[in-house]
Design a protein around this motif. Sequence first.
Motif, PDB file in Angstrom:
ATOM      1  N   ILE A   3      -5.716   2.453   8.220  1.00 51.70           N
ATOM      2  CA  ILE A   3      -7.097   2.854   8.519  1.00 51.70           C
ATOM      3  C   ILE A   3      -7.370   4.184   7.830  1.00 51.70           C
ATOM      4  CG2 ILE A   3      -8.752   3.434  10.322  1.00 51.70           C
ATOM      5  CD1 ILE A   3      -5.663   1.480  11.264  1.00 51.70           C
ATOM      6  N   THR A   4      -8.381   4.231   6.974  1.00 51.33           N
ATOM      7  CA  THR A   4      -8.657   5.415   6.173  1.00 51.33           C
ATOM      8  C   THR A   4     -10.116   5.856   6.318  1.00 51.33           C
ATOM      9  OG1 THR A   4      -9.485   4.426   4.104  1.00 51.33           O
ATOM     10  CG2 THR A   4      -7.107   4.354   4.486  1.00 51.33           C
ATOM     11  N   SER A   5     -10.425   6.958   5.675  1.00 47.50           N
ATOM     12  CA  SER A   5     -11.804   7.465   5.657  1.00 47.50           C
ATOM     13  C   SER A   5     -12.714   6.576   4.824  1.00 47.50           C
ATOM     14  CB  SER A   5     -11.826   8.892   5.108  1.00 47.50           C
ATOM     15  OG  SER A   5     -11.261   8.932   3.804  1.00 47.50           O
ATOM     16  N   LYS A   6     -12.142   5.641   4.086  1.00 50.39           N
ATOM     17  CA  LYS A   6     -12.924   4.731   3.253  1.00 50.39           C
ATOM     18  C   LYS A   6     -12.702   3.269   3.628  1.00 50.39           C
ATOM     19  CE  LYS A   6     -13.452   7.783  -0.734  1.00 50.39           C
ATOM     20  NZ  LYS A   6     -13.362   7.941  -2.209  1.00 50.39           N
ATOM     21  N   GLY A   7     -12.332   3.048   4.872  1.00 49.21           N
ATOM     22  CA  GLY A   7     -12.165   1.681   5.336  1.00 49.21           C
ATOM     23  C   GLY A   7     -10.714   1.343   5.645  1.00 49.21           C
ATOM     24  N   SER A   8     -10.493   0.096   6.030  1.00 50.42           N
ATOM     25  CA  SER A   8      -9.150  -0.377   6.365  1.00 50.42           C
ATOM     26  C   SER A   8      -8.599  -1.276   5.265  1.00 50.42           C
ATOM     27  CB  SER A   8      -9.174  -1.155   7.685  1.00 50.42           C
ATOM     28  OG  SER A   8      -9.532  -0.313   8.762  1.00 50.42           O
ATOM     29  N   PHE A   9      -7.289  -1.184   5.050  1.00 51.84           N
ATOM     30  CA  PHE A   9      -6.632  -1.974   4.011  1.00 51.84           C
ATOM     31  C   PHE A   9      -5.383  -2.626   4.602  1.00 51.84           C
ATOM     32  CE2 PHE A   9      -8.837   1.596   2.084  1.00 51.84           C
ATOM     33  CZ  PHE A   9      -9.632   0.965   1.142  1.00 51.84           C
ATOM     34  N   TYR A  10      -5.110  -3.843   4.143  1.00 56.31           N
ATOM     35  CA  TYR A  10      -3.994  -4.608   4.677  1.00 56.31           C
ATOM     36  C   TYR A  10      -2.969  -4.885   3.582  1.00 56.31           C
ATOM     37  CZ  TYR A  10      -7.107  -5.416   8.628  1.00 56.31           C
ATOM     38  OH  TYR A  10      -7.941  -5.232   9.700  1.00 56.31           O
ATOM     39  N   ALA A  11      -1.705  -4.910   3.981  1.00 61.89           N
ATOM     40  CA  ALA A  11      -0.639  -5.175   3.018  1.00 61.89           C
ATOM     41  C   ALA A  11       0.580  -5.744   3.730  1.00 61.89           C
ATOM     42  CB  ALA A  11      -0.255  -3.892   2.292  1.00 61.89           C
ATOM     43  N   ASP A  12       1.422  -6.411   2.964  1.00 61.24           N
ATOM     44  CA  ASP A  12       2.680  -6.901   3.535  1.00 61.24           C
ATOM     45  C   ASP A  12       3.631  -5.748   3.828  1.00 61.24           C
ATOM     46  OD1 ASP A  12       1.989  -9.621   3.402  1.00 61.24           O
ATOM     47  OD2 ASP A  12       2.536  -9.700   1.284  1.00 61.24           O
ATOM     48  N   PHE A  13       3.581  -4.718   2.976  1.00 60.61           N
ATOM     49  CA  PHE A  13       4.476  -3.574   3.131  1.00 60.61           C
ATOM     50  C   PHE A  13       3.704  -2.273   2.923  1.00 60.61           C
ATOM     51  CE2 PHE A  13       6.882  -7.146   1.419  1.00 60.61           C
ATOM     52  CZ  PHE A  13       7.880  -7.289   2.379  1.00 60.61           C
ATOM     53  N   LEU A  14       4.245  -1.214   3.510  1.00 59.38           N
ATOM     54  CA  LEU A  14       3.621   0.106   3.409  1.00 59.38           C
ATOM     55  C   LEU A  14       4.697   1.132   3.072  1.00 59.38           C
ATOM     56  CD1 LEU A  14       1.261   2.137   3.900  1.00 59.38           C
ATOM     57  CD2 LEU A  14       1.901   2.109   6.323  1.00 59.38           C
ATOM     58  N   VAL A  15       4.383   2.020   2.133  1.00 63.25           N
ATOM     59  CA  VAL A  15       5.291   3.124   1.804  1.00 63.25           C
ATOM     60  C   VAL A  15       4.579   4.446   2.035  1.00 63.25           C
ATOM     61  CG1 VAL A  15       6.468   4.354  -0.075  1.00 63.25           C
ATOM     62  CG2 VAL A  15       6.755   1.885   0.160  1.00 63.25           C
ATOM     63  N   GLY A  16       5.194   5.290   2.848  1.00 60.32           N
ATOM     64  CA  GLY A  16       4.660   6.618   3.102  1.00 60.32           C
ATOM     65  C   GLY A  16       5.258   7.607   2.121  1.00 60.32           C
ATOM     66  N   ALA A  17       4.406   8.122   1.237  1.00 59.78           N
ATOM     67  CA  ALA A  17       4.833   9.101   0.239  1.00 59.78           C
ATOM     68  C   ALA A  17       3.915  10.313   0.325  1.00 59.78           C
ATOM     69  CB  ALA A  17       4.775   8.479  -1.162  1.00 59.78           C
ATOM     70  N   ASP A  18       3.520  10.632   1.536  1.00 55.11           N
ATOM     71  CA  ASP A  18       2.481  11.638   1.745  1.00 55.11           C
ATOM     72  C   ASP A  18       3.017  13.004   2.175  1.00 55.11           C
ATOM     73  OD1 ASP A  18       3.163  10.076   3.965  1.00 55.11           O
ATOM     74  OD2 ASP A  18       1.239  10.300   4.938  1.00 55.11           O
ATOM     75  N   GLY A  19       4.214  13.336   1.687  1.00 53.45           N
ATOM     76  CA  GLY A  19       4.706  14.697   1.741  1.00 53.45           C
ATOM     77  C   GLY A  19       5.129  15.221   3.098  1.00 53.45           C
ATOM     78  N   PHE A  20       5.240  16.545   3.161  1.00 56.04           N
ATOM     79  CA  PHE A  20       5.756  17.225   4.344  1.00 56.04           C
ATOM     80  C   PHE A  20       4.961  16.875   5.600  1.00 56.04           C
ATOM     81  CE2 PHE A  20       5.944  20.753   7.327  1.00 56.04           C
ATOM     82  CZ  PHE A  20       7.304  20.998   7.421  1.00 56.04           C
ATOM     83  N   TYR A  21       3.638  16.861   5.484  1.00 56.94           N
ATOM     84  CA  TYR A  21       2.782  16.597   6.651  1.00 56.94           C
ATOM     85  C   TYR A  21       2.434  15.117   6.771  1.00 56.94           C
ATOM     86  CZ  TYR A  21       2.257  21.662   6.516  1.00 56.94           C
ATOM     87  OH  TYR A  21       2.505  23.011   6.509  1.00 56.94           O
ATOM     88  N   VAL A  66       0.865  -1.177   0.000  1.00 54.04           N
ATOM     89  CA  VAL A  66       0.000   0.000   0.000  1.00 54.04           C
ATOM     90  C   VAL A  66       0.902   1.228   0.000  1.00 54.04           C
ATOM     91  CG1 VAL A  66      -1.616   1.416   1.315  1.00 54.04           C
ATOM     92  CG2 VAL A  66      -2.003  -1.036   1.108  1.00 54.04           C
ATOM     93  N   VAL A  67       0.654   2.131  -0.924  1.00 52.80           N
ATOM     94  CA  VAL A  67       1.406   3.378  -1.015  1.00 52.80           C
ATOM     95  C   VAL A  67       0.480   4.520  -0.612  1.00 52.80           C
ATOM     96  CG1 VAL A  67       2.680   4.944  -2.527  1.00 52.80           C
ATOM     97  CG2 VAL A  67       2.831   2.465  -2.887  1.00 52.80           C
ATOM     98  N   VAL A  68       0.917   5.336   0.331  1.00 55.19           N
ATOM     99  CA  VAL A  68       0.121   6.476   0.783  1.00 55.19           C
ATOM    100  C   VAL A  68       0.674   7.738   0.139  1.00 55.19           C
ATOM    101  CG1 VAL A  68      -0.667   7.828   2.759  1.00 55.19           C
ATOM    102  CG2 VAL A  68      -0.372   5.340   2.969  1.00 55.19           C
ATOM    103  N   GLY A  69      -0.108   8.354  -0.740  1.00 59.08           N
ATOM    104  CA  GLY A  69       0.317   9.573  -1.419  1.00 59.08           C
ATOM    105  C   GLY A  69       0.506   9.355  -2.905  1.00 59.08           C
ATOM    106  N   GLY A  70      -0.127  10.237  -3.704  1.00 58.97           N
ATOM    107  CA  GLY A  70      -0.085  10.070  -5.157  1.00 58.97           C
ATOM    108  C   GLY A  70       0.758  11.093  -5.889  1.00 58.97           C
ATOM    109  N   GLY A  71       1.715  11.711  -5.195  1.00 61.87           N
ATOM    110  CA  GLY A  71       2.636  12.627  -5.846  1.00 61.87           C
ATOM    111  C   GLY A  71       3.728  11.864  -6.584  1.00 61.87           C
ATOM    112  N   PRO A  72       4.794  12.545  -7.026  1.00 62.75           N
ATOM    113  CA  PRO A  72       5.868  11.866  -7.773  1.00 62.75           C
ATOM    114  C   PRO A  72       6.499  10.690  -7.033  1.00 62.75           C
ATOM    115  CG  PRO A  72       6.053  14.236  -8.041  1.00 62.75           C
ATOM    116  CD  PRO A  72       4.979  14.013  -7.019  1.00 62.75           C
TER     117      PRO A  72
END
Length: 371
Positions: free
Chosen positions: A129-147, A5-11
Amino acid sequence: MYDLVVVGGGPAGASCAYHASKNGFKVLLLEKRKVPRFKLCAGCLSKRISSHLPDSWEKLVLNRIRGGVLGYSDKESFELLTDREIAYIVDRAEFDAFLLEKAQEEGVEVLQECEVLSIEANSGRCRVITSKGSFYADFLVGADGFYSTVARALGYKKSKFFKSLEFFTFGDLVEKVIIDIGWVKRGYAWVFPKGDRLSVGIACREGGDLNKTLSEYAKTRGIKIDGRVYGWHIPFVERERDVFYGAGRVLLVGDAANLTDPLLGEGIYYAVLSGKLAVQAIAESPSEPLALYRELLKGLVSELVYAGRIASLGYRFQKVAYRISKKGMLKHYYRLLTGELSYRELYAKGWFYFLKELVSEYANIYNYLRR
């Protein structure tokens, strides 16, 4: 259940998701807003990014930069153009949407207008855990910027960043940019082309009335502020300890990891590259991706550290920095933008110029005080 699961849709996020899907991962990308969305950024891509982008990205180029003007306060400036392209200007809304579309073409599932509320990564898998439900993954990448919500969930807190202001107006520089130092203690002002418009702004690491300084700067450059002035923050790295790598099966990329140039705040190149390297780390070392990610980032982080050394000297002795740029260092910096030179090499080349001008500057001050 997803592989990643990747969080953030920027570059950074789009690049990570794109390469992960190409590697056979089942990928979900979560984007807080609806794309395309307005993004504050001058939109300057150094030429060295070219080999890391998907095919046909060139159709998004608004301006092909061949050089620019470097100024010192309102006192003096010089122009240096080359016979080749060293950078490109894009509109971030279009650019980010393009990268996201390329990721989707590779099979990435994208969920827009989905806000991440929290993450859990204490067991063998990650829960988002998101505003549209929960999602599960083996790995997570945070690409959600400064904040970054992901970085905060891991206990990271940003302490080093540029405070920036930017506005847009009509004008056309075509193939050059303007960078001015001497307006703030640790930062710079700029005028960049954006098609038939201009991006005008100022970035500073320290406090002060940036609104007032930006107004004075624009007036000096003959530019009227006739629209909204936007503000945002740009993180940067000066030391290896400034990098937020992640923890366990959670990796951080781009601005979320602080992977931004401390000299001029360039972040897109490092965002795209770190997203790519995060995938390599997960693919090659699924049991310990963080350790390999640190190793893969060593070269990039080293570059940012040398950039930090240049920035520290350059912003402390801005008049000296201006003079050595005029005497040849700006030409070398252009070579860095094209990928021919590293920040380490630029740092080594600049020492002789810097010390010579610094001695000269203090000699002038000494002679003046003796009068």
